[in-house]
Every structure is written in C-alpha cells, then in structure tokens.
Scaffold this active site. Structure first.
Site, PDB file in Angstrom:
ATOM      1  N   PHE A 148       0.864  -1.188   0.000  1.00 58.72           N
ATOM      2  CA  PHE A 148       0.000   0.000   0.000  1.00 58.72           C
ATOM      3  C   PHE A 148       0.890   1.224   0.000  1.00 58.72           C
ATOM      4  O   PHE A 148       1.649   1.457   0.934  1.00 58.72           O
ATOM      5  CB  PHE A 148      -0.944   0.051   1.213  1.00 58.72           C
ATOM      6  N   ASP A 233       9.392   2.940   2.047  1.00 54.59           N
ATOM      7  CA  ASP A 233       8.190   3.706   2.380  1.00 54.59           C
ATOM      8  C   ASP A 233       7.924   3.514   3.873  1.00 54.59           C
ATOM      9  O   ASP A 233       7.373   2.501   4.291  1.00 54.59           O
ATOM     10  CB  ASP A 233       7.000   3.225   1.533  1.00 54.59           C
ATOM     11  N   LYS A 262       2.465  10.974   7.219  1.00 57.91           N
ATOM     12  CA  LYS A 262       1.644  10.721   8.405  1.00 57.91           C
ATOM     13  C   LYS A 262       2.144  11.460   9.649  1.00 57.91           C
ATOM     14  O   LYS A 262       1.911  12.649   9.766  1.00 57.91           O
ATOM     15  CB  LYS A 262       1.494   9.218   8.608  1.00 57.91           C
TER      16      LYS A 262
HETATM   17  C1  LIG Z   1      -0.874   5.946   4.344  1.00 53.83           C
HETATM   18  C2  LIG Z   1       0.230   5.443   3.493  1.00 53.83           C
HETATM   19  C3  LIG Z   1       0.535   6.036   2.263  1.00 53.83           C
HETATM   20  C4  LIG Z   1      -0.287   7.161   1.676  1.00 53.83           C
HETATM   21  O1  LIG Z   1      -0.329   8.299   2.471  1.00 53.83           O
HETATM   22  P1  LIG Z   1      -1.480   9.399   2.204  1.00 53.83           P
HETATM   23  O2  LIG Z   1      -1.110  10.535   3.118  1.00 53.83           O
HETATM   24  O3  LIG Z   1      -2.785   8.763   2.550  1.00 53.83           O
HETATM   25  O4  LIG Z   1      -1.400   9.764   0.770  1.00 53.83           O
HETATM   26  C5  LIG Z   1       1.623   5.556   1.569  1.00 53.83           C
HETATM   27  N1  LIG Z   1       2.351   4.536   2.036  1.00 53.83           N
HETATM   28  C6  LIG Z   1       2.087   3.928   3.211  1.00 53.83           C
HETATM   29  C7  LIG Z   1       2.952   2.808   3.681  1.00 53.83           C
HETATM   30  C8  LIG Z   1       1.002   4.345   3.977  1.00 53.83           C
HETATM   31  O5  LIG Z   1       0.706   3.713   5.113  1.00 53.83           O
END
Ligand SMILES: *Cc1c(COP(=O)(O)O)cnc(C)c1O
Length: 413
Positions: A148, A233, A262
């Site tokens: 994700f 990520d 985040k």
């Molecule tokens: C939440 C998340 C995203 C996307 O972040 P947004 O601020 O919702 O665009 C990307 N990668 C990971 C691992 C995430 O948990």
C-alpha cells in the site's frame, strides 16, 4: 447501519449528513468525534474512547500534543503559506532537522504520503536515466505484492488490490511485482533498466506483515551490488511507531531514500517528504518538480516540532517497551479467539478466528467498550495507539479485546 450502542440522535444526524453529502469512499465506525487529547477521543455526546488507530499512525504523538499545537498556534500568528517562490524562516530548520534525523543530506518536502511516493518514483527514474544510464523511457521499479503506497493513478498502477484499481485504468507502466519478502524473486527481476526497489519495511495496510529477518539486510546488499535504489516507504512504519525511529533500524539497514508522511505532520496537518543524499535529490533543478504547499511555513514549524519530540528517543523507547507488553498479552490470546499476532512496538496486526466473526464485527464490540480500532481485510484488526499512551490505558484496551472475544464466543455457544 446497526445501532448496537443506541446512538444518540445527534450522532445519527451527523452520520446521516456525512452519508448524504459525502462520497462513500470510506466505511467509518459509527461514532462522531468532537475532540481528542493524548490517547483519548471524545464523541459529541461526551463518551470517551481509547484511540487504537491513531489515524493510521498520523497521530503517533497523541491528539493535540501541547508542544505541537503550541508550535502551530505560534506560527499561525506569523505566516502560514508563502510558496517556495521565496525563502521562509521555518523551512531551513525543518529540513535540516529532518535530514539529520534520517542521517541523510537532503530533503524534498511534499504534503500527503502518496505525493512523497510519487516524488520518490520520479527521483528514482531521473537517477536511472541521468546517473545509471538506463535507456530513456525504459526504467522499471520493483514493488511488493499486497503493497500500500497510496491512491494516485500511478501508485494504484502497481497495487494488486482489485478494489483500489477497478475501473481506474489505464495504468502507468514500469512496475514489476514480486512476493513480499522474497529476495530471490527480486534478484531475478532486476535487469539493466531497474532503477529501484520500493518496499514497506513492515507492510501496514496488508495487515502489519513483518518480513523474514534476513530480508531487509539482503535487500540492502542486493541493491548496492546491482546499482539499484532501495526506497523505504516508512510513511506508516516510521517516526517511532515500531520502537525505533525507522522500522529499517531494527535490521540495521539504511535505504537510499526514506519516504515519510503521516506522523511527520504531528497529527495536525499533512506533511510528507523524501529524504536521501545529494547524489539523488541533487538531480532536481528548478521547475522539474514541486508543490505549492510543500514545505510551507506552517507545515515546517509543525514538522520541526514533531522531529524535536523524536530526537530524545523517549517516544521510541516507550513504543518498544509498551509494545513488548502489548505483544506478550496479545500472544496470550492465540487459541482464544485470536489466530495470529504480528508487528513490532506499539503496532500489531491481530488475526481474529473467523469462527467468531469478521474483524470488523470485533471492532464494533471494541467500540461499544470504548476502544476505537480498525479492521484491515476481513480477519485482521490493526492496533496502533498513540505512542504517548500509558501502560494502564494499554491494559484497559487489551482487557476490552479479551472481553469482546469472550462475548463473541458466548454468542456462538
Ligand atoms: C498511508 C500510506 C501512504 C499514503 O499516504 P497518504 O497521506 O494517505 O497519501 C503511503 N504509504 C504507506 C505505507 C502508507 O501507510
């Protein structure tokens, strides 16, 4: 929606309004929040809940952390948005602090997580063409199954979640998917045009999936050996969530690019970034990439305050120690309504025995007991309280889970 807690008419109205006027792209729990403090949320009727979702880890520091709200309030009195057309007083201190936290040389600030992922993809491709010498328009990036990374058209192009993809094509080419944690599959996919491997060090949305112990160190070695960028990520796994500043730290691994978001915004606003060395980020020149709001004075002030909260290591330590306690107690539930427990620090994926019902049905029972937690897929509950949570609050929520499982079992008997 079943009204199992006897929702007040005020809450019902708020929910109805949301359902009527808002696109139905989420399936929220039936609770209408009005305020939050630390690990607690309060609904518009004054009921209190322990927050075991933390806005998907955007609220690692807890709700309305006084240091963060103060930093925001102070900056609100000065200047909030300038665009990058000029220099701002808060931008420099923010990016230096972030680079130092990551042990890297340069920062590219964005707003949402997915924008940072997009930026990392663009950087990796540019690096591939200009430094590695990949044939123009032929760059490929290796990604993991069940990843994700966000919701833009390019990022869903390499998702294998059909719900996230259906009827949103055509998709962006240039991605190759391998099973998560499979170093041999990655080695087999790498060719002369491979510019990067993009991984979550722990897969969040997939259900808090921890890869095999040797995976990240082996990936680091492989990427170095084959001249491919290692992009981590850490949007959800980073900034203290797992008991270390970055989830990669558990394996002693340093990626070429960190992708952060985040919690970087302190639970106040969207702040994201790509962090890496000059050999990659230095490839960007004026006009080639940007964002009107990226690195704005307010975001920088809040981001800096968030980084300063992480600098002492206190929150990371809390997450590690309390996480140990959380996982010990959760493992004790295996065979008693729980099939499996995964995760690190104050982050757990808990698989519910399907016999007792879906993970979502258990989340409803938790809500009725004053705990907000969210399911991911059908059988997993993700637990991720703010890192400022106290041990007795943690126990209170685990007791609620024990109770919820007992209730589900009793209804089956
Ligand atoms: C939440 C998340 C995203 C996307 O972040 P947004 O601020 O919702 O665009 C990307 N990668 C990971 C691992 C995430 O948990």
């Amino acid at each position: 929606m079943t009204d199992r807690r006897g929702l007040s008419s005020t809450q019902q109205q708020a929910i109805e309004q949301t359902e009527t006027w808002g696109a139905h792209n989420y399936l929220p729990l039936p609770v209408v929040i009005e305020s939050g403090q630390g690990a607690w949320l309060t609904d518009i009727d004054g009921n209190r809940y322990l927050d075991f979702l933390s806005a998907y880890s955007a609220v690692n520091f807890g709700h309305c952390h006084p240091v963060l709200t103060q930093a925001a309030a102070d900056q609100l009195q000065k200047v909030t948005i300038t665009s990058r057309a000029v220099f701002s007083a808060t931008y420099g201190p923010f990016i230096q602090a972030l680079a130092e936290l990551c042990g890297k040389e340069m920062v590219l600030p964005m707003n949402t997580g997915v924008e940072a992922v997009e930026s990392a993809i663009k950087l990796a491709r540019k690096w591939g063409y200009e430094t590695k010498g990949v044939e123009e328009r032929h760059a490929n990036i290796i990604v993991m199954a069940n990843n994700f990374h966000g919701r833009t058209t390019t990022v869903i192009s390499f998702s294998n979640d059909e719900t996230a993809r259906r009827n949103f094509g055509p998709f962006t080419p240039g991605f190759r998917t391998v099973p998560y944690g499979d170093i041999h599959a990655i080695a087999d996919e790498i060719d002369a045009n491979t510019v990067a491997v993009l991984v979550e060090p722990i897969q969040g949305e997939a259900g808090v999936i921890v890869p095999p112990k040797r995976f990240l160190p082996a990936l680091r070695e492989l990427c170095t050996e084959r001249n491919v960028l290692f992009i981590a990520d850490e949007i959800q796994s980073g900034l203290g969530r797992t008991g270390t500043t970055f989830a990669c730290d558990h394996s002693g691994v340093v990626p070429d690019l960190y992708v952060l978001g985040k919690a970087l915004g302190g639970g106040i606003m969207p702040v994201s970034a790509v962090v890496g060395n000059r050999d990659i980020l230095g490839l960007l020149h004026p006009g080639q990439h940007g964002s009107t709001f990226g690195g704005n004075p307010l975001a920088a002030a809040v981001g800096l305050a968030a980084i300063e909260l992480l600098r002492t290591g206190e929150l990371q330590r809390r997450s590690a120690e309390l996480g140990e306690h959380l996982h010990t107690r959760l493992r004790g539930l295996i065979g008693h309504g729980v099939d499996a427990v995964r995760g690190k620090g104050l982050w757990a994926g808990v698989d519910i025995d399907p016999y007792l019902g879906s993970a979502r049905s258990i989340c409803y029972r938790l809500l009725a007991r004053g705990v907000i937690a969210k399911d991911t897929h059908t059988k997993t509950i993700r637990l991720a309280p703010p890192l400022v949570i106290e041990r007795d609050e943690l126990d209170q929520a685990i007791d609620a889970l024990v109770d919820a499982l007992a209730e589900a079992r009793a209804e089956k008997a």
